[in-house]
Motif scaffolding. Sequence first.
Motif, PDB file in Angstrom:
ATOM      1  N   UNK A 251       0.875  -1.315  -0.019  1.00 44.11           N
ATOM      2  CA  UNK A 251      -0.055   0.225   0.109  1.00 44.11           C
ATOM      3  C   UNK A 251       0.873   1.190  -0.179  1.00 44.11           C
ATOM      4  N   UNK A 252       0.577   2.214  -0.788  1.00 49.02           N
ATOM      5  CA  UNK A 252       1.038   3.514  -0.819  1.00 49.02           C
ATOM      6  C   UNK A 252       0.709   4.245   0.364  1.00 49.02           C
ATOM      7  N   UNK A 253       1.360   4.301   1.328  1.00 45.27           N
ATOM      8  CA  UNK A 253       1.100   5.222   2.589  1.00 45.27           C
ATOM      9  C   UNK A 253       1.359   6.616   2.727  1.00 45.27           C
ATOM     10  N   UNK A 254       0.549   7.359   3.190  1.00 42.12           N
ATOM     11  CA  UNK A 254       1.001   8.629   3.474  1.00 42.12           C
ATOM     12  C   UNK A 254       1.752   8.912   4.554  1.00 42.12           C
ATOM     13  N   UNK A 255       2.314   7.999   5.492  1.00 47.35           N
ATOM     14  CA  UNK A 255       3.043   7.980   6.616  1.00 47.35           C
ATOM     15  C   UNK A 255       4.505   8.388   6.071  1.00 47.35           C
ATOM     16  N   UNK A 256       4.985   9.503   6.569  1.00 46.01           N
ATOM     17  CA  UNK A 256       6.371  10.032   6.079  1.00 46.01           C
ATOM     18  C   UNK A 256       6.351  10.003   4.712  1.00 46.01           C
ATOM     19  N   UNK A 257       5.360  10.546   3.896  1.00 47.76           N
ATOM     20  CA  UNK A 257       5.502  10.961   2.470  1.00 47.76           C
ATOM     21  C   UNK A 257       4.825  12.206   2.390  1.00 47.76           C
ATOM     22  N   UNK A 258       5.611  12.982   1.703  1.00 52.52           N
ATOM     23  CA  UNK A 258       5.276  14.437   1.458  1.00 52.52           C
ATOM     24  C   UNK A 258       4.159  14.309   0.297  1.00 52.52           C
ATOM     25  N   UNK A 259       2.863  14.786   0.380  1.00 50.48           N
ATOM     26  CA  UNK A 259       1.897  14.888  -0.718  1.00 50.48           C
ATOM     27  C   UNK A 259       2.155  16.032  -1.699  1.00 50.48           C
ATOM     28  N   UNK A 260       2.612  15.685  -2.699  1.00 49.44           N
ATOM     29  CA  UNK A 260       3.023  16.628  -3.808  1.00 49.44           C
ATOM     30  C   UNK A 260       1.927  16.420  -5.294  1.00 49.44           C
ATOM     31  N   UNK A 261       0.831  15.788  -4.751  1.00 45.92           N
ATOM     32  CA  UNK A 261       0.079  15.458  -5.886  1.00 45.92           C
ATOM     33  C   UNK A 261      -0.622  17.041  -6.797  1.00 45.92           C
ATOM     34  N   UNK A 262      -0.527  17.961  -5.983  1.00 45.45           N
ATOM     35  CA  UNK A 262      -1.168  18.994  -6.470  1.00 45.45           C
ATOM     36  C   UNK A 262      -0.447  19.883  -7.559  1.00 45.45           C
TER      37      UNK A 262
END
Length: 758
Positions: A251-262
């Motif tokens: 699973x592609x978790x948001x934990x410790x990941x920066x959200x750059x999808x915008x």
Amino acid sequence: MQRKTQRRTAGLPTPEQILEFIQTSDQVVGKREIAKAFGLKGQEKIALKKRLKDMAEEGLIDGKKTAYHRMGGVPRVTVLRVMEIEDGEPFAIPDSWQPDDATPPPRVRIVEAKKGKARHAALKVGDRVLARTEEAGRGWKAHVMKKLPARTEGLMGVVEIDRSGKGWLAPVDKRVRNSSTISDLGGAEEGQLVLAEPAGRSPRSGVRVVEVLGDPLAPKSFSLIAIAKHGIPHVFPESAIEEARRAAKLPLSDDKREDLRHLPIVAIDPADARDHDDAIWAEPDGEGGYRALVAIADVSFYVRPGGELDREARKRGNSVYFPDRVVPMLPEVLSADVCSLRQDEDRAAMACHLRISPEGKVTSWRFTRAIVRIAHNIAYEDAQAAIDDGDAPAHLRHLWDAWKLLFRARNDRDPLELELPERQVRLDEEGRISEIAVRERLDAHRVVEDFMIAANVAAAKALESKTAPVVYRVHEPPSREKLVALKEYLATFGRSMALGQVITPGLFNRMLKDVSDESEKAQVMEAVLRTQTQAYYGPQNAGHFGLALGSYAHFTSPIRRYADLLVHRALVDAFALEQPRPAGDLPPTSGLSDRDRADLGKVSDAISQAERRAMEAERDTIDRYVAAWLSGRVGETFDTRITGVQPFGFFATIEGLGGDGLVPVSTLGAEHFGYDEAAQTLVGSDSGTRYAPGDRIRLRLGEANPLTGALKFELPDGEGQIEPRGERPAPRRRSHPRQGRRGRPANIRHQGRGKPKG
């Protein structure tokens, strides 16, 4: 008791027949029993004695003189073929493994000898060694006695049948000139491409066919030849494929990941690209500079150290690109799908954030793990057309504007500019050649390349700031020996080069700018290229001479290069970017393994060797495609340029197409041609005719062999006019048949993919 005697025809038995007789005999077997069983007399008994001695030395039987038995397991002394390099240690299998059942060959670890000629650093995949073996626990290890000559290249060929019905193996390697007799066709038919092996210890024994590959001129055969010739691993074991499938489900978790999808991040690649390692974004910072992002596929999240998948990736070292296929470093479920940065899909990425000053300097950087959603996968040509037409979206215009700042700083740095043309083979839907052309070099390629270089430098410096292990991309300055040779060569042009000054890439660039004559410039560029060293991977920083950089690492292509994956793992450790432990039985960490951290030198050497193997395979395949393309144009005259001169003749390549061939000095007529080593020219003793690198000359194509990639040129009647340099006299105009080989240095940087390969 009845012995199994006289059951074979008279004549010296083969080693296989001797082994079968020993295996099936119900009594002790000595030389006398073997001779009696096969009806040997006189000189045949003497020959048998030698054959038994040879078999004992090979470890096939024991060495007793009174009785023999077949040795079980791996022979005590045998020939091994290196199949992989793992952590700098070679692993091999018996070169001729023919067990009684269908069990796979044993994996033998070659241990370092305290003294010996064939050390680990000298061994690479495909090498053959004579070794002494012994059991080590549940496995086997071997001590190298000596390294054996390579045989693979000469033992791939095409079956030919002469009028008497005798089989011959015509080699597909241009460096192997003689055909071999075939003692066992193994079901192969005339005209088929086959793999063969020696039928005995003596060359007179000929070869036997071990595998039939099919039609040598069928589409996709040329890459198969290269794969087999260079021993490139191209089939993933089921264990690695299964691990890749499990990893793809993480699973592609948001934990410790920066959200750059915008962010409107774009991936600019070749139109036919299947794997997308990198994507870029930039926007003005309001102070004359730019904020930029280089997003790289987060392969380290999926490929964990110590697993089967990692082992296979390490063995390959890199993906290998042929006109008709890609031999990927990773199974396609990862390389072409889950890891690939595809448009409108959420993907795991390693993000390199950059700040670019108005002067084009990268003033700061930071690394994060992120989730990205690529706004657009776009081809180089389409991106360039949008910019040129003035209808590019804002995010593309921002990239070009930010690149102009990077390009300004690049010019100030003054890296080496030797961008030689790259041939591109285009195939139709059936795999046939539709066109061979020089790949166009666009600003779009430079945009991506300079962003990748900036990220690579940032990765190296970021790891240095943490005193973390780094797999550097090293390109050392030219050696003094090569510089002296260049100085002597330039003197033949009336040009000087002071060796007391600091040698920089800019020195070579200025040297080339000072040459106005295009023919002379081509000669000087070839000479400068030959002066350069070959880049490699290593844990010790020696800078990158060609790019004029003090610290450089490969970070931007982890789908297709293992070196980049190691840099990603080091960043995970250095900046605490570890993700939560994955479910299932996958290895838990995505950082460096303890083994790699302890000694990066071994794996760096291995992947450097794998890179050279891939480059040779790709170059050989292009040569074969070019020869196939030209095979229908034999007899035509082409504009060529001389690329090298030796005492035995000169090499020439077709301008705008490539394809090198040799014109032997023996075909230049009755006049004696002497070789001027300093000037690297052939000079006619009577006419003063000179042949030098860079000269343009019209030559007739005498032969094009798609199987070997070799071309044969000849001086055409009434033509062969050289475009002279200065007051050089024109050559005599003769036409003679010739034979030849190619020879040309490789460029230090691959163009066309828009990614730095130096």
